[in-house]
Motif scaffolding. Structure first.
Motif, PDB file in Angstrom:
ATOM      1  N   LEU A 104      -2.937   6.093  -6.650  1.00  0.00           N
ATOM      2  CA  LEU A 104      -3.537   6.676  -5.457  1.00  0.00           C
ATOM      3  C   LEU A 104      -4.857   5.987  -5.115  1.00  0.00           C
ATOM      4  O   LEU A 104      -5.151   5.749  -3.939  1.00  0.00           O
ATOM      5  CB  LEU A 104      -3.722   8.178  -5.641  1.00  0.00           C
ATOM      6  CG  LEU A 104      -2.417   8.972  -5.790  1.00  0.00           C
ATOM      7  CD1 LEU A 104      -2.715  10.423  -6.138  1.00  0.00           C
ATOM      8  CD2 LEU A 104      -1.571   8.863  -4.525  1.00  0.00           C
ATOM      9  N   ARG A 105      -5.639   5.641  -6.136  1.00  0.00           N
ATOM     10  CA  ARG A 105      -6.888   4.903  -5.890  1.00  0.00           C
ATOM     11  C   ARG A 105      -6.599   3.528  -5.303  1.00  0.00           C
ATOM     12  O   ARG A 105      -7.271   3.084  -4.371  1.00  0.00           O
ATOM     13  CB  ARG A 105      -7.702   4.768  -7.180  1.00  0.00           C
ATOM     14  CG  ARG A 105      -8.461   6.023  -7.572  1.00  0.00           C
ATOM     15  CD  ARG A 105      -9.504   5.771  -8.656  1.00  0.00           C
ATOM     16  NE  ARG A 105      -8.944   5.207  -9.867  1.00  0.00           N
ATOM     17  CZ  ARG A 105      -8.442   5.906 -10.889  1.00  0.00           C
ATOM     18  NH1 ARG A 105      -8.442   7.235 -10.837  1.00  0.00           N
ATOM     19  NH2 ARG A 105      -7.944   5.309 -11.949  1.00  0.00           N
ATOM     20  N   MET A 106      -5.603   2.844  -5.855  1.00  0.00           N
ATOM     21  CA  MET A 106      -5.241   1.521  -5.348  1.00  0.00           C
ATOM     22  C   MET A 106      -4.740   1.616  -3.912  1.00  0.00           C
ATOM     23  O   MET A 106      -5.109   0.788  -3.070  1.00  0.00           O
ATOM     24  CB  MET A 106      -4.172   0.882  -6.235  1.00  0.00           C
ATOM     25  CG  MET A 106      -3.711  -0.474  -5.757  1.00  0.00           C
ATOM     26  SD  MET A 106      -4.963  -1.756  -5.890  1.00  0.00           S
ATOM     27  CE  MET A 106      -4.773  -2.145  -7.611  1.00  0.00           C
ATOM     28  N   ALA A 107      -3.934   2.618  -3.619  1.00  0.00           N
ATOM     29  CA  ALA A 107      -3.444   2.807  -2.252  1.00  0.00           C
ATOM     30  C   ALA A 107      -4.611   3.024  -1.293  1.00  0.00           C
ATOM     31  O   ALA A 107      -4.631   2.457  -0.197  1.00  0.00           O
ATOM     32  CB  ALA A 107      -2.474   3.986  -2.190  1.00  0.00           C
ATOM     33  N   ALA A 108      -5.571   3.829  -1.702  1.00  0.00           N
ATOM     34  CA  ALA A 108      -6.752   4.079  -0.862  1.00  0.00           C
ATOM     35  C   ALA A 108      -7.540   2.789  -0.646  1.00  0.00           C
ATOM     36  O   ALA A 108      -7.966   2.491   0.475  1.00  0.00           O
ATOM     37  CB  ALA A 108      -7.628   5.155  -1.489  1.00  0.00           C
TER      38      ALA A 108
ATOM     39  N   GLN B 265       0.812  -1.215   0.000  1.00  0.00           N
ATOM     40  CA  GLN B 265       0.000   0.000   0.000  1.00  0.00           C
ATOM     41  C   GLN B 265       0.844   1.262   0.000  1.00  0.00           C
ATOM     42  O   GLN B 265       0.584   2.198  -0.756  1.00  0.00           O
ATOM     43  CB  GLN B 265      -0.955  -0.018   1.201  1.00  0.00           C
ATOM     44  CG  GLN B 265      -1.932   1.131   1.243  1.00  0.00           C
ATOM     45  CD  GLN B 265      -1.438   2.324   2.048  1.00  0.00           C
ATOM     46  OE1 GLN B 265      -0.568   2.215   2.896  1.00  0.00           O
ATOM     47  NE2 GLN B 265      -2.013   3.481   1.768  1.00  0.00           N
ATOM     48  N   TYR B 266       1.875   1.325   0.842  1.00  0.00           N
ATOM     49  CA  TYR B 266       2.668   2.544   0.932  1.00  0.00           C
ATOM     50  C   TYR B 266       3.412   2.812  -0.370  1.00  0.00           C
ATOM     51  O   TYR B 266       3.546   3.962  -0.790  1.00  0.00           O
ATOM     52  CB  TYR B 266       3.638   2.496   2.113  1.00  0.00           C
ATOM     53  CG  TYR B 266       4.320   3.823   2.317  1.00  0.00           C
ATOM     54  CD1 TYR B 266       3.622   4.904   2.853  1.00  0.00           C
ATOM     55  CD2 TYR B 266       5.635   4.022   1.916  1.00  0.00           C
ATOM     56  CE1 TYR B 266       4.230   6.142   2.999  1.00  0.00           C
ATOM     57  CE2 TYR B 266       6.249   5.257   2.066  1.00  0.00           C
ATOM     58  CZ  TYR B 266       5.543   6.304   2.612  1.00  0.00           C
ATOM     59  OH  TYR B 266       6.136   7.531   2.748  1.00  0.00           O
ATOM     60  N   ALA B 267       3.895   1.763  -1.037  1.00  0.00           N
ATOM     61  CA  ALA B 267       4.586   1.944  -2.319  1.00  0.00           C
ATOM     62  C   ALA B 267       3.636   2.537  -3.354  1.00  0.00           C
ATOM     63  O   ALA B 267       4.019   3.409  -4.134  1.00  0.00           O
ATOM     64  CB  ALA B 267       5.158   0.621  -2.818  1.00  0.00           C
ATOM     65  N   ARG B 268       2.388   2.071  -3.352  1.00  0.00           N
ATOM     66  CA  ARG B 268       1.385   2.636  -4.276  1.00  0.00           C
ATOM     67  C   ARG B 268       1.154   4.116  -3.978  1.00  0.00           C
ATOM     68  O   ARG B 268       1.104   4.940  -4.891  1.00  0.00           O
ATOM     69  CB  ARG B 268       0.065   1.877  -4.173  1.00  0.00           C
ATOM     70  CG  ARG B 268       0.105   0.467  -4.628  1.00  0.00           C
ATOM     71  CD  ARG B 268      -0.058   0.396  -6.106  1.00  0.00           C
ATOM     72  NE  ARG B 268      -0.042  -1.007  -6.516  1.00  0.00           N
ATOM     73  CZ  ARG B 268      -0.178  -1.397  -7.743  1.00  0.00           C
ATOM     74  NH1 ARG B 268      -0.348  -0.522  -8.714  1.00  0.00           N
ATOM     75  NH2 ARG B 268      -0.131  -2.667  -8.053  1.00  0.00           N
ATOM     76  N   LEU B 269       0.995   4.439  -2.705  1.00  0.00           N
ATOM     77  CA  LEU B 269       0.771   5.828  -2.309  1.00  0.00           C
ATOM     78  C   LEU B 269       1.958   6.710  -2.709  1.00  0.00           C
ATOM     79  O   LEU B 269       1.785   7.769  -3.315  1.00  0.00           O
ATOM     80  CB  LEU B 269       0.539   5.917  -0.801  1.00  0.00           C
ATOM     81  CG  LEU B 269       0.389   7.331  -0.228  1.00  0.00           C
ATOM     82  CD1 LEU B 269      -0.863   8.016  -0.779  1.00  0.00           C
ATOM     83  CD2 LEU B 269       0.368   7.279   1.286  1.00  0.00           C
ATOM     84  N   LEU B 270       3.160   6.249  -2.386  1.00  0.00           N
ATOM     85  CA  LEU B 270       4.340   7.051  -2.684  1.00  0.00           C
ATOM     86  C   LEU B 270       4.575   7.167  -4.184  1.00  0.00           C
ATOM     87  O   LEU B 270       4.991   8.226  -4.663  1.00  0.00           O
ATOM     88  CB  LEU B 270       5.574   6.485  -1.983  1.00  0.00           C
ATOM     89  CG  LEU B 270       6.809   7.381  -2.000  1.00  0.00           C
ATOM     90  CD1 LEU B 270       6.523   8.745  -1.370  1.00  0.00           C
ATOM     91  CD2 LEU B 270       7.963   6.694  -1.277  1.00  0.00           C
ATOM     92  N   LEU B 271       4.266   6.118  -4.940  1.00  0.00           N
ATOM     93  CA  LEU B 271       4.387   6.224  -6.393  1.00  0.00           C
ATOM     94  C   LEU B 271       3.409   7.269  -6.917  1.00  0.00           C
ATOM     95  O   LEU B 271       3.774   8.107  -7.750  1.00  0.00           O
ATOM     96  CB  LEU B 271       4.149   4.872  -7.070  1.00  0.00           C
ATOM     97  CG  LEU B 271       4.236   4.883  -8.600  1.00  0.00           C
ATOM     98  CD1 LEU B 271       5.557   5.440  -9.099  1.00  0.00           C
ATOM     99  CD2 LEU B 271       3.989   3.482  -9.141  1.00  0.00           C
ATOM    100  N   GLY B 272       2.191   7.265  -6.412  1.00  0.00           N
ATOM    101  CA  GLY B 272       1.224   8.293  -6.810  1.00  0.00           C
ATOM    102  C   GLY B 272       1.723   9.691  -6.496  1.00  0.00           C
ATOM    103  O   GLY B 272       1.659  10.599  -7.327  1.00  0.00           O
ATOM    104  N   ARG B 273       2.259   9.877  -5.296  1.00  0.00           N
ATOM    105  CA  ARG B 273       2.778  11.191  -4.897  1.00  0.00           C
ATOM    106  C   ARG B 273       4.002  11.585  -5.740  1.00  0.00           C
ATOM    107  O   ARG B 273       4.162  12.748  -6.111  1.00  0.00           O
ATOM    108  CB  ARG B 273       3.163  11.197  -3.413  1.00  0.00           C
ATOM    109  CG  ARG B 273       1.996  10.962  -2.485  1.00  0.00           C
ATOM    110  CD  ARG B 273       1.093  12.174  -2.427  1.00  0.00           C
ATOM    111  NE  ARG B 273       0.019  11.947  -1.473  1.00  0.00           N
ATOM    112  CZ  ARG B 273      -1.265  11.924  -1.792  1.00  0.00           C
ATOM    113  NH1 ARG B 273      -1.650  12.106  -3.036  1.00  0.00           N
ATOM    114  NH2 ARG B 273      -2.181  11.725  -0.877  1.00  0.00           N
TER     115      ARG B 273
END
Length: 115
Positions: A102-106, A79-87
């Motif tokens: 970002l949607r996947m992280a959420a 999850q954090y990798a998805r969030l950080l990739l989005g950011r």
């Protein structure tokens, strides 16, 4: 290649040294140590994820993106990798590319938008 004391010691000692530099916000130095560690243990997610974070915080966004994509290949539900990739993609002005991550992280965190 010029070696320094950063490169000496066991993997565990270098991991601890990298964490200390990261915690001290010495992100470029942490990244230098972590890049070697990530290459030594390519199957492990933790060194590569911390490397991506160090790159992100030191504004090495293309390198962060590369490392995060590798983390996601190794662990698609990180999850954090998805969030950080989005950011990371957002910081590069690539909002369209960032949105699915970002949607996947959420979704992975259970943070669903109200309909």
């Amino acid at each position: 290649m010029d070696t320094t004391y950063y490169d000496h010691g066991t993997a565990a000692e270098r991991w601890e040294r990298a964490r200390q530099f990261f915690d001290a916000k010495e992100y470029a130095t942490a990244a230098r140590i972590l890049a070697t560690l990530a290459d030594e243990v390519p199957e492990q997610v933790a060194p590569r994820l911390l490397l991506a974070r160090a790159y992100y915080h030191s504004a090495q966004l293309r390198r962060a993106e590369t490392e995060l994509r590798t983390v996601i290949e190794l662990d698609p539900v990180e999850q954090y990798a998805r969030l950080l990739l989005g950011r990371t993609l957002e910081r590069q002005g690539r909002d369209t590319d960032a949105a699915p991550h970002l949607r996947m992280a959420a979704a992975l965190s259970g943070d669903f938008a109200e309909a």
